[in-house]
Design an enzyme around this catalytic site. Structure first.
Site, PDB file in Angstrom:
ATOM      1  N   TYR A  56       0.837  -1.204   0.000  1.00  9.93           N
ATOM      2  CA  TYR A  56       0.000   0.000   0.000  1.00  9.93           C
ATOM      3  C   TYR A  56       0.873   1.257   0.000  1.00  9.93           C
ATOM      4  O   TYR A  56       1.576   1.554   0.964  1.00  9.93           O
ATOM      5  CB  TYR A  56      -0.950   0.010   1.211  1.00  9.93           C
ATOM      6  CG  TYR A  56      -1.880  -1.192   1.244  1.00  9.93           C
ATOM      7  CD1 TYR A  56      -2.356  -1.766   0.065  1.00  9.93           C
ATOM      8  CD2 TYR A  56      -2.282  -1.753   2.439  1.00  9.93           C
ATOM      9  CE1 TYR A  56      -3.206  -2.871   0.088  1.00  9.93           C
ATOM     10  CE2 TYR A  56      -3.136  -2.859   2.468  1.00  9.93           C
ATOM     11  CZ  TYR A  56      -3.582  -3.410   1.282  1.00  9.93           C
ATOM     12  OH  TYR A  56      -4.414  -4.498   1.311  1.00  9.93           O
ATOM     13  N   HIS A 122       0.141 -11.936   0.350  1.00  4.63           N
ATOM     14  CA  HIS A 122      -0.715 -10.921  -0.281  1.00  4.63           C
ATOM     15  C   HIS A 122      -1.057 -11.264  -1.734  1.00  4.63           C
ATOM     16  O   HIS A 122      -0.178 -11.348  -2.571  1.00  4.63           O
ATOM     17  CB  HIS A 122       0.014  -9.564  -0.236  1.00  4.63           C
ATOM     18  CG  HIS A 122      -0.883  -8.383  -0.455  1.00  4.63           C
ATOM     19  ND1 HIS A 122      -0.476  -7.101  -0.191  1.00  4.63           N
ATOM     20  CD2 HIS A 122      -2.154  -8.290  -0.919  1.00  4.63           C
ATOM     21  CE1 HIS A 122      -1.463  -6.270  -0.487  1.00  4.63           C
ATOM     22  NE2 HIS A 122      -2.495  -6.970  -0.939  1.00  4.63           N
TER      23      HIS A 122
HETATM   24  P1  NAD Z   1     -13.419  -0.191   0.908  1.00  4.61           P
HETATM   25  O1  NAD Z   1     -14.523  -0.922   0.279  1.00  4.61           O
HETATM   26  O2  NAD Z   1     -13.267  -0.248   2.375  1.00  4.61           O
HETATM   27  O3  NAD Z   1     -13.502   1.314   0.373  1.00  4.61           O
HETATM   28  C1  NAD Z   1     -12.550   2.276   0.737  1.00  4.61           C
HETATM   29  C2  NAD Z   1     -13.019   3.645   0.238  1.00  4.61           C
HETATM   30  O4  NAD Z   1     -14.194   4.025   0.941  1.00  4.61           O
HETATM   31  C3  NAD Z   1     -12.000   4.771   0.494  1.00  4.61           C
HETATM   32  O5  NAD Z   1     -12.030   5.639  -0.614  1.00  4.61           O
HETATM   33  C4  NAD Z   1     -12.557   5.496   1.708  1.00  4.61           C
HETATM   34  O6  NAD Z   1     -12.184   6.846   1.741  1.00  4.61           O
HETATM   35  C5  NAD Z   1     -14.027   5.327   1.499  1.00  4.61           C
HETATM   36  N1  NAD Z   1     -14.814   5.401   2.726  1.00  4.61           N
HETATM   37  C6  NAD Z   1     -14.635   4.750   3.899  1.00  4.61           C
HETATM   38  N2  NAD Z   1     -15.609   5.088   4.778  1.00  4.61           N
HETATM   39  C7  NAD Z   1     -16.423   5.967   4.142  1.00  4.61           C
HETATM   40  C8  NAD Z   1     -17.589   6.672   4.504  1.00  4.61           C
HETATM   41  N3  NAD Z   1     -18.163   6.547   5.711  1.00  4.61           N
HETATM   42  N4  NAD Z   1     -18.141   7.503   3.598  1.00  4.61           N
HETATM   43  C9  NAD Z   1     -17.598   7.641   2.365  1.00  4.61           C
HETATM   44  N5  NAD Z   1     -16.500   6.997   1.935  1.00  4.61           N
HETATM   45  C10 NAD Z   1     -15.907   6.167   2.829  1.00  4.61           C
HETATM   46  O7  NAD Z   1     -12.071  -0.718   0.210  1.00  4.61           O
HETATM   47  P2  NAD Z   1     -10.576  -0.932   0.687  1.00  4.61           P
HETATM   48  O8  NAD Z   1     -10.019   0.221   1.413  1.00  4.61           O
HETATM   49  O9  NAD Z   1      -9.876  -1.387  -0.518  1.00  4.61           O
HETATM   50  O10 NAD Z   1     -10.663  -2.202   1.659  1.00  4.61           O
HETATM   51  C11 NAD Z   1     -10.586  -2.119   3.051  1.00  4.61           C
HETATM   52  C12 NAD Z   1      -9.283  -2.675   3.568  1.00  4.61           C
HETATM   53  O11 NAD Z   1      -9.258  -4.087   3.368  1.00  4.61           O
HETATM   54  C13 NAD Z   1      -8.013  -2.155   2.882  1.00  4.61           C
HETATM   55  O12 NAD Z   1      -7.609  -0.921   3.416  1.00  4.61           O
HETATM   56  C14 NAD Z   1      -7.058  -3.290   3.162  1.00  4.61           C
HETATM   57  O13 NAD Z   1      -6.573  -3.170   4.490  1.00  4.61           O
HETATM   58  C15 NAD Z   1      -7.958  -4.513   3.066  1.00  4.61           C
HETATM   59  N6  NAD Z   1      -7.909  -5.102   1.699  1.00  4.61           N
HETATM   60  C16 NAD Z   1      -7.023  -6.101   1.480  1.00  4.61           C
HETATM   61  C17 NAD Z   1      -6.899  -6.669   0.219  1.00  4.61           C
HETATM   62  C18 NAD Z   1      -5.917  -7.779  -0.004  1.00  4.61           C
HETATM   63  O14 NAD Z   1      -5.292  -8.226   0.931  1.00  4.61           O
HETATM   64  N7  NAD Z   1      -5.740  -8.250  -1.212  1.00  4.61           N
HETATM   65  C19 NAD Z   1      -7.685  -6.195  -0.838  1.00  4.61           C
HETATM   66  C20 NAD Z   1      -8.614  -5.191  -0.583  1.00  4.61           C
HETATM   67  C21 NAD Z   1      -8.725  -4.657   0.711  1.00  4.61           C
END
Ligand code: NAD
Length: 312
Positions: A56, A122
């Site tokens: 990230y 990952h």
């Molecule tokens: P998500 O679906 O959580 O969306 C994130 C987006 O939503 C960001 O733009 C954020 O600003 C916005 N957001 C959050 N709360 C909000 C709110 N209340 N109102 C409006 N917008 C809001 O997607 P993500 O961040 O990709 O996934 C969450 C976490 O999961 C990642 O940070 C990561 O730690 C993990 N993840 C891991 C993998 C992997 O291991 N391959 C893949 C995807 C996600």
């Protein structure tokens, strides 16, 4: 905040948790002050699980998370990070024992901690699953034996990779993303086999990485146009009714007690507050049905990720 058992780890994780990928600037520029406020609000509101990765922001998220965790007591949070993915290209993966072992030490140093609770491979669909089973996971078990991590997990998009790896070896946790949200609930199909093995289930991206937000998906989002358009239509429908698709999306994912936690990514304290607050309100069943009807034409559709043979 409700806590749930994470498989057989003995860990009790908050039902909603913090994804720290935005700390690396992947959804837009971030400041230390914003990230610190975000982390502090999360901990104050009972979130105890945080997920990160060296990928990230090309190590920026781990470095920023480490700065914000400075002087926070280590028993106040459960920390997960990853190994094996270091960039966006297929050539930016390295699941060799040597690289992942070094990678853990680099993460410990950036995060400023003495151990990681869950160390995860990952996006294993970009690798050779034989190598993951025969080389990477044994190397991570050695990291656990050395006291640098407590549990071992795998992450990825195609559900097929989880099925294949857990049939061959034991992992403590899986992290699945974009497969348990309003537009895609296919993770449900995998739950019986995970529950049979008592594998901890981490559900990420309830907004499908921004698709289910008023702001819409970032430019790099890999979903086909039809999925993006349907999700925006659903978001617009919520707006027209004076409601918030984000609230509905968080409530929907967290409501499933079979998922130990749902990771939402943000670097903003305001998001944390609204995401946590909405959990105490009842879900609007009428709005949920309307949104599900809008999303029905693209329901459970996904996109390819990684090697062809690792996709369903
Ligand atoms: P998500 O679906 O959580 O969306 C994130 C987006 O939503 C960001 O733009 C954020 O600003 C916005 N957001 C959050 N709360 C909000 C709110 N209340 N109102 C409006 N917008 C809001 O997607 P993500 O961040 O990709 O996934 C969450 C976490 O999961 C990642 O940070 C990561 O730690 C993990 N993840 C891991 C993998 C992997 O291991 N391959 C893949 C995807 C996600």
């Amino acid at each position: 905040m409700e806590v749930r058992s994470l498989g057989n780890t003995g860990l009790q994780v908050s039902a909603l948790s913090l994804g720290a990928s935005p700390f690396g600037g992947v959804f837009g520029e971030v400041s230390y002050q914003d990230c610190k406020r975000c982390l502090d609000s999360a901990l104050d509101l009972g979130i105890n699980f945080i997920d990160c990765s060296p990928y990230y922001g090309q190590t920026k998220a781990e470095a920023m998370l480490g700065r914000t965790l400075d002087r926070v007591a280590r028993d106040k949070y459960i920390l997960a990070t990853k190994v094996g993915r270091y960039g966006a290209e297929a050539t930016d993966f390295d699941f060799s024992a040597q690289r992942v072992t070094e990678s853990v030490d680099e993460s410990l140093s950036r995060l400023g901690v003495e151990y990681i609770d869950i160390i995860q491979c990952h996006d294993i669909e970009f690798g050779d699953l034989n190598q993951i089973v025969e080389e990477t996971l044994p190397a991570l078990r050695a990291v656990v034996a050395a006291g640098k991590a407590r549990f071992v997990g795998i992450t990825g998009l195609p559900l097929k990779v989880f099925r294949e790896v857990i049939a061959r070896t034991k992992v403590d946790t899986i992290l699945s993303y974009c497969h348990y949200s309003l537009n895609d609930t296919t993770l449900e199909n995998l739950l019986p086999v995970l529950e049979e093995r008592n594998t901890g289930i981490l559900n990420a991206s309830p907004f499908s990485m921004g698709l289910l937000t008023g702001r819409g998906a970032p430019d790099w989002h890999p979903a086909p146009e039809a999925i993006k358009a349907a999700c925006q239509k659903a978001a617009q429908h919520c707006r027209n009714k004076g409601a918030s698709i984000e609230k509905l999306a968080v409530q929907f994912a967290v409501a499933n007690p079979r998922l130990a936690t749902t990771l939402v990514g943000t670097s903003k304290a305001e998001d944390i507050v609204s995401n946590v607050n909405c959990l105490t309100a009842p879900i609007d069943e009428e709005l949920l049905s309307e949104v599900e009807a809008i999303l029905a034409p693209i329901k459970d559709q996904t996109w390819p990720s990684g090697r062809t043979e690792n996709n369903d």
